[in-house]
Design a protein around this motif. Structure first.
Motif, PDB file in Angstrom:
ATOM      1  N   GLN A 186     -21.904  15.265 -36.305  1.00  0.00           N
ATOM      2  CA  GLN A 186     -21.724  15.602 -34.898  1.00  0.00           C
ATOM      3  C   GLN A 186     -23.009  16.115 -34.272  1.00  0.00           C
ATOM      4  O   GLN A 186     -23.374  15.715 -33.167  1.00  0.00           O
ATOM      5  N   ASN A 190     -24.454  11.985 -34.132  1.00  0.00           N
ATOM      6  CA  ASN A 190     -23.644  11.514 -33.005  1.00  0.00           C
ATOM      7  C   ASN A 190     -24.241  11.887 -31.657  1.00  0.00           C
ATOM      8  O   ASN A 190     -24.187  11.095 -30.711  1.00  0.00           O
ATOM      9  N   ARG A 191     -24.768  13.094 -31.557  1.00  0.00           N
ATOM     10  CA  ARG A 191     -25.292  13.533 -30.257  1.00  0.00           C
ATOM     11  C   ARG A 191     -26.399  12.626 -29.734  1.00  0.00           C
ATOM     12  O   ARG A 191     -26.291  12.101 -28.623  1.00  0.00           O
ATOM     13  N   VAL A 193     -27.288   9.601 -30.739  1.00  0.00           N
ATOM     14  CA  VAL A 193     -26.871   8.195 -30.685  1.00  0.00           C
ATOM     15  C   VAL A 193     -25.999   7.939 -29.461  1.00  0.00           C
ATOM     16  O   VAL A 193     -26.228   6.996 -28.696  1.00  0.00           O
ATOM     17  N   THR A 194     -24.976   8.783 -29.270  1.00  0.00           N
ATOM     18  CA  THR A 194     -24.077   8.576 -28.130  1.00  0.00           C
ATOM     19  C   THR A 194     -24.794   8.809 -26.811  1.00  0.00           C
ATOM     20  O   THR A 194     -24.484   8.163 -25.810  1.00  0.00           O
ATOM     21  N   LEU A 195     -25.762   9.729 -26.802  1.00  0.00           N
ATOM     22  CA  LEU A 195     -26.522   9.981 -25.586  1.00  0.00           C
ATOM     23  C   LEU A 195     -27.291   8.738 -25.154  1.00  0.00           C
ATOM     24  O   LEU A 195     -27.314   8.370 -23.971  1.00  0.00           O
ATOM     25  N   VAL A 197     -26.732   5.489 -26.326  1.00  0.00           N
ATOM     26  CA  VAL A 197     -25.866   4.314 -26.166  1.00  0.00           C
ATOM     27  C   VAL A 197     -25.085   4.387 -24.858  1.00  0.00           C
ATOM     28  O   VAL A 197     -24.869   3.362 -24.194  1.00  0.00           O
ATOM     29  N   ARG A 198     -24.651   5.595 -24.466  1.00  0.00           N
ATOM     30  CA  ARG A 198     -23.882   5.726 -23.217  1.00  0.00           C
ATOM     31  C   ARG A 198     -24.705   5.254 -22.020  1.00  0.00           C
ATOM     32  O   ARG A 198     -24.219   4.482 -21.175  1.00  0.00           O
TER      33      ARG A 198
END
Length: 273
Positions: A186, A190-191, A193-195, A197-198
């Motif tokens: 997390q 995740n932080r 990567v999702t930042l 990719v979003r």
């Protein structure tokens, strides 16, 4: 293209492709069409120039609007102060408390940069955002990632920061076997990567949607059937509607990216998990 008597649909498709190839038309798109166009070798691309253009526009905007600040602000000064006030009060202070004030200048620049580069997607002659190429969101997310790691380590020390990031207080120790890997993913995977990719996914999807309606409108307009030609009006109208929607999405994604960045940095400064 009119139907050819005596040919099956598969044969017509083959003939159409041969005619397109013979006429030298760039259709259908190839994999190479998705790479940034080179303007002066592989190191000077359209995306690279657009990034520098965005930096120049932001610098010029703030230098011009604040070259002679007044107690009663001019329209330009009011715009610059409004942007800074929005980021300082609604993002930095909201997510980080009083510690957010010293990060407000960075967040303001980050917000302006992402907003401007996103709006390039609906700007004539540019018509694509650099953030629709995954490399640029990765760099922006990496800056936030290294910043909140560095700030957390500097404040708490390496060992305490890692412990604070991975161990949830008050949980029975056998549960840590399951929770520590989850917290590691997390916080450190995740932080960022999702930042990235979003932002990339929203801008890339918006670009494709505009492209589908625009190109679709021209394809329908080029048909030999007048009824099909008439439907091109709806495709062009949808392209216009989606262009306005893309403006909203561009600003919203800049706001979300900066808000999450402030939240992550604020969590590194927090004394508790």
């Amino acid at each position: 293209m009119p139907a050819r008597a005596g040919l099956s649909s598969a044969e017509e498709d083959t003939v159409s492709r041969e005619l397109v190839a013979a006429e030298g038309l760039p259709w259908p798109p190839s994999v190479g069409d998705f790479y940034p166009p080179e303007l002066a070798g592989p190191w000077v691309t359209k995306f690279g120039l657009m990034v520098w253009l965005a930096v120049a526009l932001i610098i010029i905007f703030f230098m011009v609007t604040y070259r002679n600040p007044k107690l009663v602000p001019t329209k330009g000064q009011w715009m610059a102060e409004s942007v800074y006030g929005l980021v300082r009060d609604n993002i930095a202070r909201e997510q980080m408390g009083k510690d957010g004030i010293r990060f407000a200048p960075y967040f303001t620049v980050l917000f302006c940069f992402i907003a401007v580069t996103n709006l390039f997607g609906v700007t004539p002659l540019l018509q694509i955002s650099p953030n629709s190429h995954i490399a640029f969101p990765i760099v922006l997310a990496a800056i936030t990632f290294f910043m909140y790691i560095y700030i957390g380590v500097r404040k708490h020390g390496f060992g305490r920061y890692i412990k604070q990031s991975l161990i949830i207080p008050g949980v029975p120790w056998p549960m840590h076997v399951l929770l520590i890997p989850i917290e590691f993913l997390q916080t450190f995977i995740n932080r960022p990567v999702t930042l990235a990719v979003r932002l990339f996914a929203n801008m890339f999807a918006g670009h494709l949607i505009l492209l589908v309606f625009t190109v679709g409108g021209f394809v329908l307009l080029a048909s030999d059937n007048i009824l099909i030609q008439a439907t091109s009006v709806f495709a062009f109208l949808m392209a216009i509607v989606m262009a306005f929607f893309e403006v909203l999405v561009s600003l919203l994604q800049a706001y979300v990216f900066v808000t999450l960045s402030a939240n992550y940095i604020g969590s590194s400064l927090a004394d508790e998990h």
